[in-house]
Design a protein around this motif. Structure first.
Motif, PDB file in Angstrom:
ATOM      1  N   LEU A 189       0.865  -1.331   0.091  1.00 19.76           N
ATOM      2  CA  LEU A 189       0.004  -0.023   0.002  1.00 19.76           C
ATOM      3  C   LEU A 189       0.747   1.295  -0.067  1.00 19.76           C
ATOM      4  CD1 LEU A 189      -3.056  -0.939   2.571  1.00 19.76           C
ATOM      5  CD2 LEU A 189      -2.899  -0.652  -0.167  1.00 19.76           C
ATOM      6  N   ASP A 190       2.063   1.215   0.615  1.00 19.62           N
ATOM      7  CA  ASP A 190       2.920   2.318   0.597  1.00 19.62           C
ATOM      8  C   ASP A 190       3.395   2.867  -0.695  1.00 19.62           C
ATOM      9  OD1 ASP A 190       4.396   0.072   0.451  1.00 19.62           O
ATOM     10  OD2 ASP A 190       6.101   0.663   1.369  1.00 19.62           O
ATOM     11  N   SER A 193       0.355   4.215  -2.408  1.00 18.87           N
ATOM     12  CA  SER A 193      -0.147   5.532  -1.927  1.00 18.87           C
ATOM     13  C   SER A 193       0.731   6.531  -2.494  1.00 18.87           C
ATOM     14  CB  SER A 193      -0.140   5.534  -0.260  1.00 18.87           C
ATOM     15  OG  SER A 193      -0.992   4.570   0.228  1.00 18.87           O
ATOM     16  N   VAL A 196      -0.665   7.294  -6.122  1.00 14.41           N
ATOM     17  CA  VAL A 196      -1.933   8.188  -6.306  1.00 14.41           C
ATOM     18  C   VAL A 196      -1.925   9.334  -5.572  1.00 14.41           C
ATOM     19  CG1 VAL A 196      -3.290   5.972  -6.366  1.00 14.41           C
ATOM     20  CG2 VAL A 196      -2.734   6.864  -4.214  1.00 14.41           C
ATOM     21  N   GLY A 197      -0.916   9.496  -4.825  1.00 11.97           N
ATOM     22  CA  GLY A 197      -0.871  10.789  -3.844  1.00 11.97           C
ATOM     23  C   GLY A 197      -0.668  12.095  -5.025  1.00 11.97           C
ATOM     24  N   LEU A 218      -6.828   2.850   1.034  1.00  9.91           N
ATOM     25  CA  LEU A 218      -6.001   4.134   0.590  1.00  9.91           C
ATOM     26  C   LEU A 218      -6.692   5.325   1.482  1.00  9.91           C
ATOM     27  CD1 LEU A 218      -5.665   3.571  -3.288  1.00  9.91           C
ATOM     28  CD2 LEU A 218      -3.870   3.580  -1.381  1.00  9.91           C
ATOM     29  N   GLY A 220      -7.881   4.931   4.608  1.00 10.01           N
ATOM     30  CA  GLY A 220      -7.607   4.976   6.002  1.00 10.01           C
ATOM     31  C   GLY A 220      -8.922   4.754   6.715  1.00 10.01           C
ATOM     32  N   LEU A 248      -7.749  12.027  -1.009  1.00  5.90           N
ATOM     33  CA  LEU A 248      -7.296  11.076   0.060  1.00  5.90           C
ATOM     34  C   LEU A 248      -6.502  11.978   1.007  1.00  5.90           C
ATOM     35  CD1 LEU A 248      -5.456   8.903  -2.858  1.00  5.90           C
ATOM     36  CD2 LEU A 248      -7.312   8.163  -1.180  1.00  5.90           C
ATOM     37  N   GLY A 250      -3.587  11.492   2.206  1.00  2.00           N
ATOM     38  CA  GLY A 250      -2.198  11.778   2.221  1.00  2.00           C
ATOM     39  C   GLY A 250      -1.884  12.574   1.001  1.00  2.00           C
ATOM     40  N   LEU A 254      -9.038  10.165  -5.504  1.00  2.00           N
ATOM     41  CA  LEU A 254      -9.380   8.754  -6.086  1.00  2.00           C
ATOM     42  C   LEU A 254     -10.956   8.822  -6.463  1.00  2.00           C
ATOM     43  CD1 LEU A 254      -8.141   5.695  -6.380  1.00  2.00           C
ATOM     44  CD2 LEU A 254      -9.570   5.431  -4.021  1.00  2.00           C
TER      45      LEU A 254
END
Length: 363
Positions: A189-190, A193, A196-197, A218, A220, A248, A250, A254
């Protein structure tokens, strides 16, 4: 501060100076900028600097499926009114389009202004490489950067087996990042993320691919409803029934979409070429510029198949998608229809001539 400034309220949804410049004429009319976060039966939810408002899209060419307001659009909305109306949408930077299942040969826009197209593929069932290629063709054609995410990686505990599956997909998706993710365990996921950040991402895939679970991971929090996939075939019911745009925590935005049973091509020749870039490169070295890669002498594509460099499955998939794309374009373009008919007649004549020559040699 004018409504077209990069306000803190809209910046998390992707509002920038370029969008502000494009909105200037509508700012002069007293309209508000906003981004469509959901569309439902001719109405939409629009996030504005004043919060989320409900608006009607009746004035934005409702009878043209390619010009209706869709999730991800930046729009000009009335500052007040009951009902409140969206007056127009700003020119799209990218648009993810597929053909509809109707007989009217129409395109359907699934999402607009997308930077990354996340193709979710479940490892709980056998990989369908042809379907992955189809999704990637539409993604490349949209102008977005595709990313393949192999979900439910925890169901493939053997590292060697998982490595082979990833390798198969990487061969199918040249130039596309391929990630393995387990939303249950948090693995991978990191990396996702981080991708998509930056910008707007759309989640695509069949029902049961784990899109809503991935979206929740994503975000949370459990925003999207999740249902278990059927054990018999790994497919799920349509947990998501509308396209929802979510900011999102972070950074980045999305768009979650319903599971897609059908992903018909819509004028996606460039996208197909991108998916099968190795075939396109080989085709450029064929003896004849109009080589059909069937039986022509000096065909580099067939030579690559014979040598084992190019898998037969890849060539067959390429032919299938190119034929489908030609067919959908021909249904809407009389000139293309005429060219295809001439091409079919020429190939038919060449085939008959070849058969006559064979009969002549046998006598």
């Amino acid at each position: 501060m004018t409504s077209t400034s990069v306000s803190p309220a809209l910046a998390p949804y992707g509002w920038d100076s370029a969008w502000a410049d494009a909105f200037t004429p509508y700012d002069a009319e007293g309209l508000l900028p906003g981004r469509v976060v959901r569309v439902d039966r001719g109405q939409c939810d629009v996030v504005t600097a004043d919060g989320v408002v409900r608006a009607d899209t009746v004035f934005v060419t409702p009878h043209d499926p390619m010009r209706v307001v869709c999730t991800g659009d930046w729009v000009a909305v009335e500052p007040a009114g009951n009902p409140r109306y969206v007056r127009t949408y700003l020119p799209r930077r990218t648009a993810f389009v597929r053909s509809t299942s109707s007989k009217r040969s129409e395109g359907q826009i699934l999402a607009a202004n997308v930077d990354h197209a996340i193709v979710a593929v479940s490892l709980a069932v056998e990989l369908d490489l042809g379907r992955i290629e189809r999704f990637l063709a539409l993604a490349w054609e949209s102008g977005a950067q595709p990313v393949v995410v192999l979900t439910k990686a925890d169901l493939v505990p053997d590292a060697v087996t998982l490595g082979y599956l990833v390798q198969d997909v990487e061969t199918t998706a040249p130039g596309v990042p391929v990630l393995t993710v387990s939303a249950t365990l948090g693995d991978g996921l990191d990396v996702l993320s981080a991708i998509v950040g930056g910008g707007t991402s759309v989640l695509l895939g069949q029902s049961g691919a784990g899109k809503s679970t991935l979206a929740n991971a994503l975000l949370g929090e459990d925003v999207m409803e999740v249902q278990a996939a059927r054990d018999v075939d790994g497919k799920g019911r349509h947990t998501t029934t509308t396209r929802n745009l979510l900011a999102l925590p972070g950074g980045g935005v999305l768009i979650d979409t319903p599971g897609l049973r059908g992903v018909g091509l819509w004028d996606a020749e460039a996208g197909v070429g991108q998916v099968f870039s190795e075939i396109e490169e080989l085709a450029g070295r064929c003896r004849f510029h109009d080589c059909a890669h069937v039986s022509e002498p000096g065909c580099e594509v067939l030579a690559a198949v014979d040598s084992g460099e190019l898998p037969v499955r890849r060539l067959e998939s390429y032919r299938k998608l190119m034929r489908e794309n030609q067919w959908i374009v021909a249904k809407t373009d009389a000139r293309v229809r005429a060219e295809l008919k001439r091409d079919w007649k020429r190939k038919g004549a060449e085939g008959r001539a070849a058969m006559e020559a064979k009969r002549g040699r046998r006598q």
